[in-house]
Scaffold this motif. Structure first.
Motif, PDB file in Angstrom:
ATOM      1  N   VAL A   1       0.570  -1.152   0.274  1.00  0.00           N
ATOM      2  CA  VAL A   1       0.095   0.012  -0.221  1.00  0.00           C
ATOM      3  C   VAL A   1       0.752   1.213  -0.642  1.00  0.00           C
ATOM      4  O   VAL A   1       1.785   1.934   0.962  1.00  0.00           O
ATOM      5  CB  VAL A   1      -0.943   0.033   1.350  1.00  0.00           C
ATOM      6  N   ALA A   2       1.225   2.164  -0.657  1.00  0.00           N
ATOM      7  CA  ALA A   2       1.469   2.941  -0.770  1.00  0.00           C
ATOM      8  C   ALA A   2       1.516   4.256  -0.048  1.00  0.00           C
ATOM      9  O   ALA A   2       2.431   4.690   0.274  1.00  0.00           O
ATOM     10  CB  ALA A   2       1.878   3.751  -2.150  1.00  0.00           C
ATOM     11  N   ASP A   3       0.485   4.680   0.180  1.00  0.00           N
ATOM     12  CA  ASP A   3       0.510   6.171   1.607  1.00  0.00           C
ATOM     13  C   ASP A   3       0.260   5.273   3.135  1.00  0.00           C
ATOM     14  O   ASP A   3      -0.216   4.000   3.657  1.00  0.00           O
ATOM     15  CB  ASP A   3      -1.218   5.939   1.197  1.00  0.00           C
ATOM     16  N   PRO A   4       1.508   6.056   3.204  1.00  0.00           N
ATOM     17  CA  PRO A   4       2.041   5.062   5.074  1.00  0.00           C
ATOM     18  C   PRO A   4       0.902   5.342   5.422  1.00  0.00           C
ATOM     19  O   PRO A   4       1.141   4.516   6.461  1.00  0.00           O
ATOM     20  CB  PRO A   4       2.928   6.520   4.882  1.00  0.00           C
ATOM     21  N   GLY A   5       0.026   6.489   5.301  1.00  0.00           N
ATOM     22  CA  GLY A   5      -1.650   6.235   6.685  1.00  0.00           C
ATOM     23  C   GLY A   5      -1.851   4.837   6.578  1.00  0.00           C
ATOM     24  O   GLY A   5      -1.819   4.825   7.629  1.00  0.00           O
ATOM     25  N   GLU A   6      -2.317   4.907   5.382  1.00  0.00           N
ATOM     26  CA  GLU A   6      -3.088   3.929   5.003  1.00  0.00           C
ATOM     27  C   GLU A   6      -2.449   2.370   5.453  1.00  0.00           C
ATOM     28  O   GLU A   6      -2.908   1.819   6.180  1.00  0.00           O
ATOM     29  CB  GLU A   6      -3.600   3.445   3.730  1.00  0.00           C
ATOM     30  N   ARG A   7      -1.447   2.771   4.618  1.00  0.00           N
ATOM     31  CA  ARG A   7      -0.127   1.462   5.267  1.00  0.00           C
ATOM     32  C   ARG A   7      -0.372   1.064   6.548  1.00  0.00           C
ATOM     33  O   ARG A   7      -0.300  -0.122   7.221  1.00  0.00           O
ATOM     34  CB  ARG A   7       1.043   1.280   4.792  1.00  0.00           C
ATOM     35  N   SER A   8      -0.538   1.956   7.742  1.00  0.00           N
ATOM     36  CA  SER A   8      -0.258   1.482   8.883  1.00  0.00           C
ATOM     37  C   SER A   8      -1.622   0.913   9.310  1.00  0.00           C
ATOM     38  O   SER A   8      -1.986   0.502  10.331  1.00  0.00           O
ATOM     39  CB  SER A   8       0.867   2.692   9.565  1.00  0.00           C
ATOM     40  N   ARG A   9      -2.917   1.723   9.078  1.00  0.00           N
ATOM     41  CA  ARG A   9      -3.918   1.695   9.418  1.00  0.00           C
ATOM     42  C   ARG A   9      -4.031   0.376   9.231  1.00  0.00           C
ATOM     43  O   ARG A   9      -4.760  -0.631  10.359  1.00  0.00           O
ATOM     44  CB  ARG A   9      -4.962   2.144   8.925  1.00  0.00           C
TER      45      ARG A   9
ATOM     46  N   GLU B   1       8.167   3.160  -4.812  1.00  0.00           N
ATOM     47  CA  GLU B   1       7.077   3.446  -4.260  1.00  0.00           C
ATOM     48  C   GLU B   1       6.357   3.393  -3.207  1.00  0.00           C
ATOM     49  O   GLU B   1       6.011   5.053  -3.356  1.00  0.00           O
ATOM     50  CB  GLU B   1       6.186   2.922  -5.791  1.00  0.00           C
ATOM     51  N   THR B   2       7.165   2.873  -2.294  1.00  0.00           N
ATOM     52  CA  THR B   2       5.998   3.143  -1.040  1.00  0.00           C
ATOM     53  C   THR B   2       6.769   3.857  -0.576  1.00  0.00           C
ATOM     54  O   THR B   2       6.556   4.551   0.868  1.00  0.00           O
ATOM     55  CB  THR B   2       6.527   1.272  -0.555  1.00  0.00           C
ATOM     56  N   GLY B   3       8.071   4.590  -0.491  1.00  0.00           N
ATOM     57  CA  GLY B   3       8.913   4.962   0.068  1.00  0.00           C
ATOM     58  C   GLY B   3       9.798   4.545   1.601  1.00  0.00           C
ATOM     59  O   GLY B   3      10.131   5.162   1.945  1.00  0.00           O
TER      60      GLY B   3
END
Lengths: 365, 365
Positions: free
Chosen positions: B184-192, B252-254
């Motif tokens: 999941v690319a977005d760090p916040g969404e990945r964390s959740r 791409e996930t940073g």
């Protein structure tokens, strides 16, 4: 277990994932293609980049093939080690390290290579003179695939002149791979486009011959176009490879060869009929031409591949499969799937008859 | 040429296509991940399905990893042959032939395997009793990826009870791979999403412990979630693998690891700046996660791969490349690309320092 322990084993007992050949279907494919070429003027020079297996190459030669075609120098090196002598490397061989290997191989076999670059022709000629070997050369002509190859007509003639005038190289002719045509599904369109490509190729041959340079070899063709390019007047050799096994992608063109290759897989997890998990993922079967097809399982659909897992759903919502059951998958692309494996299990009437090592697996260098 | 002849050679002279490791970047990745786990309670058990190379596994262990994770029994067999003892096979081992091999290996190493099926648990327990070996078992919990694994909560508890009550198997705990989260690319969404998955896993652990069965191991995680699942209370081990090299897809996930892996390729044909043809196709670099990226070549774009050719265009309409030049490609998916190769060339400051055999290449059985 060593390979010989597999001889006589029922198909379903092979440790999975395992690449399986239906020997009868493969033999029929070899015979059918050999029979076709026995009846026309052009020769068959099967492409071994599909099977990468010397044992199978020798079967093709025994059935009448003139020689073999390779993509890569590394494949040709493997084939020469098994006694094959007449090889077209249908590709450009570039750089001092590869040219040195090519010279070593040319000292041991009857080779032809493709060229499309002036500097490369000079490099090859110089190496041939230094090594004192014979190297046949085909000018690679772009017949519409827009990959390698000089443009048809004058640019290809110029390269042919350069090869012919070189001290060292043996100009043999031209090749043009109609890779943009072989997968065209509609037979009429495939035939029309194939003949367009061959027209470009044979017109180039005529131009070269009119300039006083004899053209012995005009090489082209794939499984999708063997019966279009093969009988085209002026074409002398066809490089078809995939016909040996066919695959789910090529089958869509309606070309009449049997699917001889499957990947035997085991169900390793099953909690829902829409989540049947097998041990066959992207590291054992490829998907760039689409998902594999379950052999004899019309109700089953492969819906995803992870690295070491495949996910299958049932179209009917129910399945009699259970953990430990095996299924056979027809690859959508045999050539790249085979390149992941070290051996084939040759099966006849449900029993392993032979194990064939895939000695040119990974020989892309 | 044997491998030792490559030592000391400039990068650009390696025969291509060739898989190249930037050793400094890889070492930094190993150190960074080891340093992270030195500071938290959970252990790192790196997944070797990415690199498939015992030499690299030993470097990870030397940096502090608790053991290794494998996808396949065949990988574990290779790693045990090189002296590695503490191995999680994070997968279901199904069928009599594989279970026999598992018993042979369990006699020589400290193994854990995943289970998610009652009959498989019975088969394993019976085999362990017959062989007289110790086999650690983790119940595989589906934390949302919907691949293998029993559902969290009661279904997983039932399997844990069955393992615990079996005569023979050693119940060690549970595992749950959040494979639907790692990319999941977005760090916040990945964390959740990662924490949601770990909540399911740790609640299942609590349920099992409340039933009186101790849970020593709670294993999960990948490179995309090591810093989400690793510090999650109750998780004891993380299975990250891709961090060793990173790849264009994961980048791409940073996530802050360096790209250590490239494929060195040679330009073999060039007639137009929009048709730069290399010797790196699908048989040496994979594209299921997108096309490879040209390292240090922002103006160059890989627009297609055939089996043994790559096609590159210039965004600017011009290029200084010529036939024979080499370029480096960053794979979009390291794990499947590596599985096509037999060796890495380890490079430091532009010179080959080591050649590492990829001994578990193709060990999917």
């Amino acid at each position: 277990m060593t390979d010989k322990h597999y001889i006589g084993m029922p198909l379903q007992e092979i440790d999975t994932p395992a690449l399986v050949i239906d020997l009868k279907v493969m033999e029929d494919n070899i015979s059918r293609m050999a029979g076709y070429f026995a009846g026309i003027g052009a020769n068959l020079r099967p492409h071994v980049k599909t099977h990468k297996c010397p044992i199978i190459a020798h079967k093709q030669l025994a059935a009448g093939a003139k020689g073999i075609t390779c993509s890569k120098l590394g494949e040709a090196e493997v084939m020469v080690q098994t006694g094959i002598q007449d090889i077209l490397i249908a590709n450009e061989i570039v750089g001092p390290r590869k040219i040195k290997r090519l010279m070593d191989l040319a000292a041991r076999a009857d080779l032809m290579v493709a060229v499309d670059d002036e500097k490369n022709i000079e490099d090859l000629a110089k190496a041939v003179r230094a090594a004192g070997v014979r190297l046949g050369v085909l000018v690679d002509v772009n017949v519409g695939m827009n990959r390698c190859g000089a443009e048809p007509g004058k640019p290809s003639l110029e390269l042919a002149r350069k090869v012919h005038a070189s001290h060292g190289l043996t100009f043999m002719g031209i090749m043009g791979y109609e890779g943009h045509v072989v997968g065209v599904a509609d037979p009429g369109e495939r035939s029309r486009k194939g003949r367009e490509a061959m027209k470009l190729l044979v017109e180039t041959k005529d131009l070269i011959e009119r300039s006083g340079i004899p053209v012995e070899v005009v090489s082209s063709g794939g499984t999708g176009t063997y019966d279009i390019s093969g009988p085209y007047p002026g074409v002398t050799e066809i490089q078809a490879g995939s016909y040996i096994f066919m695959d789910a992608h090529y089958r869509e063109t309606g070309i009449a060869f049997g699917c001889a290759l499957t990947l035997l897989a085991t169900v390793v997890s099953l909690h829902l009929p829409d989540r049947i998990i097998t041990d066959a993922g992207m590291k054992t079967i490829t998907a760039e031409f689409g998902m594999p097809v379950v052999k004899g399982g019309e109700e089953l659909e492969v819906i995803g591949l992870n690295e070491e897992h495949g996910k299958i759903r049932t179209r009917t919502g129910k399945s009699s499969l259970t953990v430990g059951d095996t299924i056979e998958l027809i690859p959508s692309h045999g050539c790249t799937t085979i390149n992941l494996h070290d051996r084939y299990y040759g099966v006849r009437n449900g029993t392993v008859e032979a194990v064939f090592p895939i000695l040119a697996r990974g020989k892309s260098v």
